[in-house]
Scaffold this motif. Sequence first.
Motif, PDB file in Angstrom:
ATOM      1  N   SER A  35       0.884  -5.615  19.211  1.00  0.00           N
ATOM      2  CA  SER A  35       1.064  -3.997  19.409  1.00  0.00           C
ATOM      3  C   SER A  35      -0.060  -3.405  19.591  1.00  0.00           C
ATOM      4  O   SER A  35       0.186  -2.043  20.237  1.00  0.00           O
ATOM      5  CB  SER A  35       1.959  -3.602  18.122  1.00  0.00           C
ATOM      6  OG  SER A  35       1.337  -3.669  16.839  1.00  0.00           O
TER       7      SER A  35
ATOM      8  N   SER B 176       6.772  -6.593  23.952  1.00  0.00           N
ATOM      9  CA  SER B 176       8.081  -7.092  24.361  1.00  0.00           C
ATOM     10  C   SER B 176       7.798  -8.499  25.055  1.00  0.00           C
ATOM     11  O   SER B 176       8.522  -8.908  25.823  1.00  0.00           O
ATOM     12  CB  SER B 176       9.018  -6.390  25.390  1.00  0.00           C
ATOM     13  OG  SER B 176       8.369  -6.005  26.461  1.00  0.00           O
TER      14      SER B 176
ATOM     15  N   PRO C 177       8.416 -14.063  20.510  1.00  0.00           N
ATOM     16  CA  PRO C 177       8.806 -13.108  19.276  1.00  0.00           C
ATOM     17  C   PRO C 177       8.463 -13.834  18.101  1.00  0.00           C
ATOM     18  O   PRO C 177       8.239 -12.910  17.196  1.00  0.00           O
ATOM     19  CB  PRO C 177      10.369 -13.154  19.617  1.00  0.00           C
ATOM     20  CG  PRO C 177      10.608 -14.541  20.346  1.00  0.00           C
ATOM     21  CD  PRO C 177       9.465 -14.718  21.244  1.00  0.00           C
TER      22      PRO C 177
ATOM     23  N   CYS D 263       5.083 -11.941  17.026  1.00  0.00           N
ATOM     24  CA  CYS D 263       4.939 -10.689  17.703  1.00  0.00           C
ATOM     25  C   CYS D 263       5.376  -9.728  16.615  1.00  0.00           C
ATOM     26  O   CYS D 263       6.410  -9.868  16.022  1.00  0.00           O
ATOM     27  CB  CYS D 263       5.512 -10.252  18.897  1.00  0.00           C
ATOM     28  SG  CYS D 263       5.509  -8.900  19.563  1.00  0.00           S
TER      29      CYS D 263
ATOM     30  N   SER E 294       5.605  -6.589  16.876  1.00  0.00           N
ATOM     31  CA  SER E 294       6.505  -5.568  17.135  1.00  0.00           C
ATOM     32  C   SER E 294       8.098  -6.018  16.984  1.00  0.00           C
ATOM     33  O   SER E 294       8.919  -5.300  16.318  1.00  0.00           O
ATOM     34  CB  SER E 294       6.364  -5.031  18.732  1.00  0.00           C
ATOM     35  OG  SER E 294       5.040  -4.457  18.706  1.00  0.00           O
ATOM     36  N   GLN E 295       8.298  -7.490  17.408  1.00  0.00           N
ATOM     37  CA  GLN E 295       9.667  -7.896  17.341  1.00  0.00           C
ATOM     38  C   GLN E 295      10.081  -8.484  16.014  1.00  0.00           C
ATOM     39  O   GLN E 295      11.102  -8.171  15.694  1.00  0.00           O
ATOM     40  CB  GLN E 295       9.728  -9.020  18.364  1.00  0.00           C
ATOM     41  CG  GLN E 295       9.305  -8.336  19.929  1.00  0.00           C
ATOM     42  CD  GLN E 295       9.430  -9.689  20.853  1.00  0.00           C
ATOM     43  OE1 GLN E 295      10.467 -10.131  21.266  1.00  0.00           O
ATOM     44  NE2 GLN E 295       8.377  -9.961  21.588  1.00  0.00           N
TER      45      GLN E 295
ATOM     46  N   VAL F 253      11.214  -5.363  14.295  1.00  0.00           N
ATOM     47  CA  VAL F 253      12.505  -4.937  14.658  1.00  0.00           C
ATOM     48  C   VAL F 253      13.428  -5.551  13.780  1.00  0.00           C
ATOM     49  O   VAL F 253      14.621  -5.103  13.362  1.00  0.00           O
ATOM     50  CB  VAL F 253      12.683  -4.848  16.160  1.00  0.00           C
ATOM     51  CG1 VAL F 253      14.138  -4.606  16.359  1.00  0.00           C
ATOM     52  CG2 VAL F 253      11.709  -3.896  16.599  1.00  0.00           C
ATOM     53  N   ARG F 254      13.473  -6.948  13.901  1.00  0.00           N
ATOM     54  CA  ARG F 254      14.475  -7.868  13.244  1.00  0.00           C
ATOM     55  C   ARG F 254      14.376  -7.726  11.813  1.00  0.00           C
ATOM     56  O   ARG F 254      15.404  -7.735  11.095  1.00  0.00           O
ATOM     57  CB  ARG F 254      13.849  -9.371  13.507  1.00  0.00           C
ATOM     58  CG  ARG F 254      14.116  -9.736  14.795  1.00  0.00           C
ATOM     59  CD  ARG F 254      14.304 -11.360  14.940  1.00  0.00           C
ATOM     60  NE  ARG F 254      13.131 -12.015  14.546  1.00  0.00           N
ATOM     61  CZ  ARG F 254      11.869 -12.315  15.196  1.00  0.00           C
ATOM     62  NH1 ARG F 254      11.854 -11.911  16.502  1.00  0.00           N
ATOM     63  NH2 ARG F 254      10.724 -12.878  14.528  1.00  0.00           N
TER      64      ARG F 254
END
Length: 304
Positions: A166, A288, A292, A295, A297-298, A301-302
């Motif tokens: 990120s 993105s 993932p 990552c 960022s991902q 989110v999860r």
Amino acid sequence: MEMEKLKFVRPKCVGGQSVPTPHLYVANCGPALGLSLETIATAFGIFGTVASVNTADETGTRVIVTYHGIAPAEAAKESWDGYPCSYFGGRVLHLQYSVPCAPCKTRNVDREQNLGQLPLFLSDLLNRISSLPEVNQAENYLPLDQLTVNEYPPGVGLSPHIDTHSAFDGCIISLSLAGPCIMEFRKYTSVGWVSSKENDADHGQLDVDMSCTEDNLGNQCSTKCPKFERMALFLPPRSLLLLSEDARYAWHHYIPHHKVDIVNGERIPRSLRRVSFTFRKVRFGPCSCRFPQYCDSQIQVRQV
């Protein structure tokens, strides 16, 4: 903006045994091994309600499973610690109790603290870097607007890591000056687990001209072990390293703490300090990428 994340450590021992807690540190288990956090939570849910599952570190091969009580954690540890687990294809898990300590933060950049343009003395160098075909073809993330300068005394290395997704866009470019070194790369696989001593970077040194290398280029090699793949690359003075795609987003890179490196069977001492100029482009917005499991960022989110 920095993301706070709890760090876990071993609890105190009483009578030579760790005090049970609701938190389990689980090794040989994680997104980098093809196991999503949801899958892990479902499997450990057979022992009781799982409060959360989080990655334990940047490798993606270890997680923290937290229950609402101590009893299910005790049951899970007794049943699965050191035994093949059918829920994960027969993978042998390694479990220990953990307790949270002071929060740590994912390394990131403060985008509000822009110091302005890079120094003028770098202009010629940046122009030469930008004109390289490999750079123009590497995801086209120019111009580079962030610079980190590191000095490594003789024999001093760098811990394994993946640059935070990120924080930076696209490729990462590093110029080596003064002394040489070998940089090694790791990609964690799903083919099993061995002890850290067997696979520690400082435990076994890679010669960058191994006979198993098919292309026999003499400046890189690869080998597989039960825990991860390893590759080594010799960085001579004034060499330019470009990390993009898999090398940027999925492989950990590091420099072993060695007084001597072995290249083509020749011993090359690290008698000089090494200085690196690492150029990046600051990212605005979440990452993105197609990796993932590595990552931040991902994964964030999860977990939300």
